[in-house]
Design a protein around this motif. Sequence first.
Motif: not given
Length: 234
Positions: A22, A50, A109, A111-112, A115-117, A137, A139, A141, A180
């Motif tokens: 993360y 990413t 990163l 997860p929200r 997607t990811n913040e 944001k 999405s 990895e 995280p």
Amino acid sequence: MSCTEHSWQYGVRSPTPSNKIYGGFIQVKTPPRLPEDLECLIVIWASLSTSKGYFYQTSLGFHPDWGWHISAGSTNPQLECDLACPPFKLNGEVFRPKPSTVYELGIRLIPRDSTNEVHLYFVDWSTHTLYDIFILKDSGEVSTPIGGILEAYTTNPSELDKLGGSNAFRIINTNWLIEPWVSTCWPHGYVYEAKGSGYETTPNGIQIKLLGPGNMYIGYDIGGQHYPNDYRLW
């Protein structure tokens, strides 16, 4: 003295993560003296990319126009300033790093929904305070090694010596975020040196002095070694 057209980059990188992570960070102890008479940009930064192809970076160092500062940048199109973002400000004033102080420079990163913040952040460990510089944001990895890189737009020994010898940066931790908010030291660390027509050749006087896994000095003429690219340090 004129600065170089291109920069050189030299430092350490993690392996490419085999499991989902993360983000990551480096913890940097600033030199005992932060010279104000530098003429060219010199920074140390943490980075990753990413699977969406976006590069993220959090940096600490000296800029001729800004002085000593902390900043961040990304090729993520949500960030208009790209990799040339202005320094982080606190209460309207540029945040000034202090000498002999540990700062964590990282990319996290979280997860929200779908997607990811992506938090480009730093921690001032003298006050145990975390500051988010940007939240974007993405999405994707983490798909590349984490970097801990020294970069400069000068090869002048007298300029580099101002952040060398007993006045060099020290990296005290190089960590992956396996969750995280949970981290662990990289299992291995390798030398990274930028190569190609877009970069200056790193001066041989730029060295790494390894103290232990994730713990090293990096700078000019520090009594260490100038290791070749991809050399395994631990």
